[in-house]
Design a protein around this motif. Structure first.
Motif, PDB file in Angstrom:
ATOM      1  N   LEU A 520      53.226  19.291 -44.925  1.00 13.26           N
ATOM      2  CA  LEU A 520      52.600  18.097 -44.369  1.00 13.26           C
ATOM      3  C   LEU A 520      51.078  18.270 -44.307  1.00 13.26           C
ATOM      4  CD1 LEU A 520      54.956  17.646 -41.281  1.00 13.26           C
ATOM      5  CD2 LEU A 520      54.950  16.193 -43.335  1.00 13.26           C
ATOM      6  N   PRO A 521      50.352  17.188 -44.141  1.00 14.87           N
ATOM      7  CA  PRO A 521      48.954  17.355 -43.757  1.00 14.87           C
ATOM      8  C   PRO A 521      48.916  18.131 -42.444  1.00 14.87           C
ATOM      9  CG  PRO A 521      49.404  15.079 -44.369  1.00 14.87           C
ATOM     10  CD  PRO A 521      50.730  15.771 -44.279  1.00 14.87           C
ATOM     11  N   ALA A 522      48.170  19.210 -42.413  1.00 11.87           N
ATOM     12  CA  ALA A 522      48.206  20.111 -41.263  1.00 11.87           C
ATOM     13  C   ALA A 522      46.803  20.378 -40.750  1.00 11.87           C
ATOM     14  CB  ALA A 522      48.883  21.431 -41.639  1.00 11.87           C
ATOM     15  N   VAL A 523      46.684  20.481 -39.447  1.00 13.25           N
ATOM     16  CA  VAL A 523      45.406  20.767 -38.801  1.00 13.25           C
ATOM     17  C   VAL A 523      45.556  22.015 -37.951  1.00 13.25           C
ATOM     18  CG1 VAL A 523      43.753  20.010 -37.050  1.00 13.25           C
ATOM     19  CG2 VAL A 523      44.553  18.407 -38.790  1.00 13.25           C
ATOM     20  N   LEU A 524      44.679  22.984 -38.177  1.00 14.60           N
ATOM     21  CA  LEU A 524      44.574  24.163 -37.328  1.00 14.60           C
ATOM     22  C   LEU A 524      43.274  24.029 -36.545  1.00 14.60           C
ATOM     23  CD1 LEU A 524      45.734  26.987 -39.777  1.00 14.60           C
ATOM     24  CD2 LEU A 524      47.105  25.649 -38.149  1.00 14.60           C
ATOM     25  N   HIS A 525      43.411  23.881 -35.236  1.00 17.39           N
ATOM     26  CA  HIS A 525      42.281  23.634 -34.345  1.00 17.39           C
ATOM     27  C   HIS A 525      41.709  24.984 -33.910  1.00 17.39           C
ATOM     28  CE1 HIS A 525      40.886  21.438 -30.395  1.00 17.39           C
ATOM     29  NE2 HIS A 525      39.914  22.143 -30.954  1.00 17.39           N
ATOM     30  N   LEU A 526      40.477  25.272 -34.331  1.00 18.32           N
ATOM     31  CA  LEU A 526      39.858  26.566 -34.075  1.00 18.32           C
ATOM     32  C   LEU A 526      38.663  26.398 -33.140  1.00 18.32           C
ATOM     33  CD1 LEU A 526      39.694  27.927 -37.759  1.00 18.32           C
ATOM     34  CD2 LEU A 526      41.613  28.043 -36.159  1.00 18.32           C
ATOM     35  N   PRO A 527      38.807  26.649 -31.858  1.00 15.05           N
ATOM     36  CA  PRO A 527      37.645  26.579 -30.959  1.00 15.05           C
ATOM     37  C   PRO A 527      36.667  27.701 -31.275  1.00 15.05           C
ATOM     38  CG  PRO A 527      39.570  27.431 -29.796  1.00 15.05           C
ATOM     39  CD  PRO A 527      40.048  26.992 -31.140  1.00 15.05           C
ATOM     40  N   GLN A 528      35.390  27.357 -31.380  1.00 17.72           N
ATOM     41  CA  GLN A 528      34.355  28.331 -31.750  1.00 17.72           C
ATOM     42  C   GLN A 528      33.280  28.394 -30.678  1.00 17.72           C
ATOM     43  OE1 GLN A 528      31.503  27.238 -34.712  1.00 17.72           O
ATOM     44  NE2 GLN A 528      31.419  29.267 -35.644  1.00 17.72           N
ATOM     45  N   ASP A 529      32.711  29.559 -30.515  1.00 20.58           N
ATOM     46  CA  ASP A 529      31.591  29.750 -29.598  1.00 20.58           C
ATOM     47  C   ASP A 529      30.461  28.798 -29.996  1.00 20.58           C
ATOM     48  OD1 ASP A 529      29.362  30.656 -28.156  1.00 20.58           O
ATOM     49  OD2 ASP A 529      30.022  32.740 -28.249  1.00 20.58           O
ATOM     50  N   PRO A 530      30.029  27.902 -29.114  1.00 25.02           N
ATOM     51  CA  PRO A 530      28.973  26.939 -29.479  1.00 25.02           C
ATOM     52  C   PRO A 530      27.620  27.568 -29.734  1.00 25.02           C
ATOM     53  CG  PRO A 530      29.512  26.761 -27.145  1.00 25.02           C
ATOM     54  CD  PRO A 530      30.547  27.663 -27.752  1.00 25.02           C
ATOM     55  N   THR A 531      27.445  28.850 -29.381  1.00 26.57           N
ATOM     56  CA  THR A 531      26.168  29.518 -29.655  1.00 26.57           C
ATOM     57  C   THR A 531      26.154  30.196 -31.013  1.00 26.57           C
ATOM     58  OG1 THR A 531      26.823  31.619 -28.617  1.00 26.57           O
ATOM     59  CG2 THR A 531      25.865  29.925 -27.190  1.00 26.57           C
ATOM     60  N   THR A 532      27.302  30.206 -31.706  1.00 25.78           N
ATOM     61  CA  THR A 532      27.357  30.822 -33.033  1.00 25.78           C
ATOM     62  C   THR A 532      26.916  29.791 -34.064  1.00 25.78           C
ATOM     63  OG1 THR A 532      29.174  32.270 -32.389  1.00 25.78           O
ATOM     64  CG2 THR A 532      28.839  31.925 -34.743  1.00 25.78           C
ATOM     65  N   ARG A 533      25.831  30.063 -34.733  1.00 24.33           N
ATOM     66  CA  ARG A 533      25.256  29.077 -35.640  1.00 24.33           C
ATOM     67  C   ARG A 533      25.608  29.317 -37.117  1.00 24.33           C
ATOM     68  NH1 ARG A 533      25.110  26.766 -31.720  1.00 24.33           N
ATOM     69  NH2 ARG A 533      23.349  26.270 -30.375  1.00 24.33           N
ATOM     70  N   SER A 534      25.759  30.579 -37.503  1.00 18.97           N
ATOM     71  CA  SER A 534      25.964  30.889 -38.910  1.00 18.97           C
ATOM     72  C   SER A 534      26.588  32.273 -39.028  1.00 18.97           C
ATOM     73  CB  SER A 534      24.633  30.851 -39.672  1.00 18.97           C
ATOM     74  OG  SER A 534      23.706  31.775 -39.123  1.00 18.97           O
ATOM     75  N   PRO A 535      27.065  32.633 -40.222  1.00 18.12           N
ATOM     76  CA  PRO A 535      27.638  33.974 -40.401  1.00 18.12           C
ATOM     77  C   PRO A 535      26.619  35.063 -40.114  1.00 18.12           C
ATOM     78  CG  PRO A 535      28.198  32.539 -42.254  1.00 18.12           C
ATOM     79  CD  PRO A 535      27.184  31.808 -41.438  1.00 18.12           C
ATOM     80  N   GLN A 536      27.132  36.215 -39.723  1.00 19.68           N
ATOM     81  CA  GLN A 536      26.269  37.360 -39.460  1.00 19.68           C
ATOM     82  C   GLN A 536      25.656  37.879 -40.754  1.00 19.68           C
ATOM     83  OE1 GLN A 536      25.444  39.058 -36.459  1.00 19.68           O
ATOM     84  NE2 GLN A 536      26.209  37.139 -35.590  1.00 19.68           N
ATOM     85  N   SER A 537      24.436  38.383 -40.658  1.00 17.35           N
ATOM     86  CA  SER A 537      23.791  38.993 -41.816  1.00 17.35           C
ATOM     87  C   SER A 537      24.437  40.331 -42.112  1.00 17.35           C
ATOM     88  CB  SER A 537      22.300  39.186 -41.556  1.00 17.35           C
ATOM     89  OG  SER A 537      21.670  37.949 -41.320  1.00 17.35           O
ATOM     90  N   ASN A 538      24.573  40.636 -43.411  1.00 11.80           N
ATOM     91  CA  ASN A 538      25.168  41.923 -43.803  1.00 11.80           C
ATOM     92  C   ASN A 538      24.082  42.986 -43.902  1.00 11.80           C
ATOM     93  OD1 ASN A 538      27.336  40.211 -44.096  1.00 11.80           O
ATOM     94  ND2 ASN A 538      28.078  41.214 -45.944  1.00 11.80           N
TER      95      ASN A 538
END
Length: 538
Positions: A520-538
């Protein structure tokens, strides 16, 4: 030749051209076209908003090689569809928008829902035409398809006065015009060869529409043999396979610093299917001094900035296949490709993001293990798109539908269209909470037409991209960027789809498998920290 109507002839010409679906919201202004679609081989996909219909048509145009087709009514309907036309224009994607219009005799009276179709769309569509001659219906449709696909692809808008559509005519369909896929001239290839032979740091940048598995593999193979890095233009990440040793990442928003520096360091830039535009060049500031060759079927090179030492007017696919058969004398500096590839592999290895909520860096690494190699990815615009762009690989052609013009709201309609166009392929959409809410109602369309996909809704409760700009320019003064969100999983279930809330990254794989198994059309709801803006630098 039997008598028909213009509305029915439009449908017959679309059938002859091989169009499989039209997307739209019905309107009384084009009832005769709707009647022609009754019993047609073309599936009429009834969407819940004209913006969704437009994005679905755009996606079909990007993924299938034929223009996607949307149908909307006059005035308000046309206004709602405008976002897709702007996106198709800036993205150079073939699509056709049919717009029902008021009767001819009512023009100029400010009649109900009247608007000027040329004034509205003239600056952002490749062509705008109004069908005033019913007998020309088939020719107008054929010309629209040809125009949308030829040269620099783009959107064509056709106005359909409701009284003209019902005119009885003695006319039939026309033979579809052949699309020219120009091959590069021998002299142009010889000139390119001399430039390659003189280069120590050549760089290939790929983008645009029309890439196939064959052409992407061929170009990547040629670049690998000759030690030349290949970078992708912004949101054209599926042009060449990421498994190739030549693929070294992408340019534009979210790019690595290493690739920005590499663009500046190159002494020869070979653009194939794209141009040196605003986003690719960091706002017209990078990659401006190198010897520049542009391979593009667009004679005008719309959007190209800076040097243009050689323009090869050719189809990107035809050029790539021809280039792959050559053995160039190019000899890049030692480590030029190896360094680029190593930096890409480091940049695309997901790292934990930290913070509360679901860690998207961890989720992306887990998603790599669940994704099919030919999965189609869709997303809209916003910080949420940084994670799939950076960490998820494309090894199959026609595996990405995302707006290059930064339009929010495309991800869910794109997932619907991708599932209908490729029912055997896995379709995954990564959506921000703001982006999802713009067209998330198209899950109802998916339920009605048998589409199936998995949506990861990243819920941080803010318009994160704009909040980030506020933090940089107006620190401590957030304004107009907060959102109040629903229970996304429950919302999906209310449509009849599958929905789950995932609180921890380690719970994601099992939830993803349940979503996939649901069909079916499926939704996975992922709550994220609102202070996280972008992926971490490697």
């Amino acid at each position: 030749m039997s008598t028909t109507t213009a509305g029915h002839l439009i449908v017959a010409q679309l059938e002859r051209a091989g169009i499989k679906r039209v997307y739209g919201v019905p309107g009384e202004s084009f009832l005769d076209v709707l009647d022609g679609l009754h019993g047609s081989s073309i599936e009429t996909v009834v969407t819940r908003h004209e913006g969704g219909a437009g994005f679905m048509a755009l996606t079909e145009g990007r993924l299938t090689g034929l223009p996607g087709v949307a149908m909307v009514t006059r005035g308000p309907g046309a206004a709602n569809a405008f976002i897709a036309i702007h996106t198709a224009h800036q993205d150079a994607t073939p699509m056709i928008l049919f717009v029902g219009l008021i009767p001819v005799a009512d023009r100029g009276r400010e009649s109900f829902q009247e608007f000027d179709i040329n004034a509205w769309f003239g600056s952002t569509a490749k062509k705008v035409v109004t069908l005033d001659d019913a007998a020309s219906a088939a020719r107008v449709v054929d010309d629209a398809i040809f125009t949308a696909l030829s040269g620099r692809p783009g959107p064509v808008v056709i106005g359909l006065p409701e009284d003209v559509l019902v005119h009885a005519i003695d006319a039939g369909t026309v033979e579809p015009r052949r699309i020219s896929r120009p091959e590069p001239a021998a002299a142009a290839m010889a000139e390119l060869e001399s430039r390659l032979a003189a280069a120590a740091r050549p760089l290939v940048v790929v983008g645009g529409e029309g890439w196939t598995q064959e052409s992407g593999d061929a170009l990547a193979g040629w670049a690998s043999r000759h030690g030349i890095p290949v970078l992708a233009d912004f949101r054209a990440y599926d042009a060449v396979p990421h498994s190739s040793e030549a693929y070294s990442g992408y340019l534009g928003y979210g790019r690595s610093d290493a690739n920005a520096e590499r663009l500046d360091a190159a002494d020869l830039l070979l653009f194939i299917g794209c141009v040196r535009g605003d986003v690719l060049s960091d706002g017209y500031t990078r990659g401006l001094d190198a010897n520049t060759v542009v391979v593009n079927a667009d004679a005008n090179l719309l959007g190209h900035f800076g040097r243009e030492d050689q323009h090869i007017t050719a189809d990107a696919t035809a050029f790539s296949l021809m280039l792959a058969g050559t053995d160039s004398a190019v000899a890049p500096a030692p480590g030029w490709l190896a360094g680029a590839r190593a930096e890409h592999l480091k940049f695309s290895a997901a790292q934990p993001d930290g913070g509360t909520g679901v860690d998207l860096g961890v989720v992306m690494e887990l998603l790599k293990q669940e994704m099919a190699d030919d999965a189609v990815l869709t997303f809209g615009a916003g910080n949420h798109a940084l994670w799939p762009a950076r960490y998820l690989a494309h090894n199959s052609a026609n595996s990405l539908a995302a707006p290059r013009n930064g339009a929010m709201g495309m991800g869910i309609p794109a997932a619907v269209a991708a599932s209908l166009a490729y029912p055997g392929r896995q379709v995954i959409s990564v959506a921000g909470d703001g982006c999802f809410m713009m067209n998330g109602q198209e899950i109802a369309t998916a339920m009605g037409h048998g589409a199936a996909f998995i949506v990861l809704v990243v819920d941080n409760g803010i318009f994160a991209t704009i909040r980030e700009h506020q933090e940089n320019h107006y620190p401590g003064r957030p304004s107009g960027t907060h959102m109040t969100n629903p229970d996304f999983a429950a919302l999906a279930r209310s449509y009849g789809g599958h929905g789950e809330r995932v609180e921890r990254a380690e719970d994601f794989p099992a939830a993803f498998r349940r979503a996939a198994a649901s069909g079916l059309p499926a939704v996975l709801h992922l709550p994220q920290d609102p202070t996280t803006r972008s992926p971490q630098s490697n």
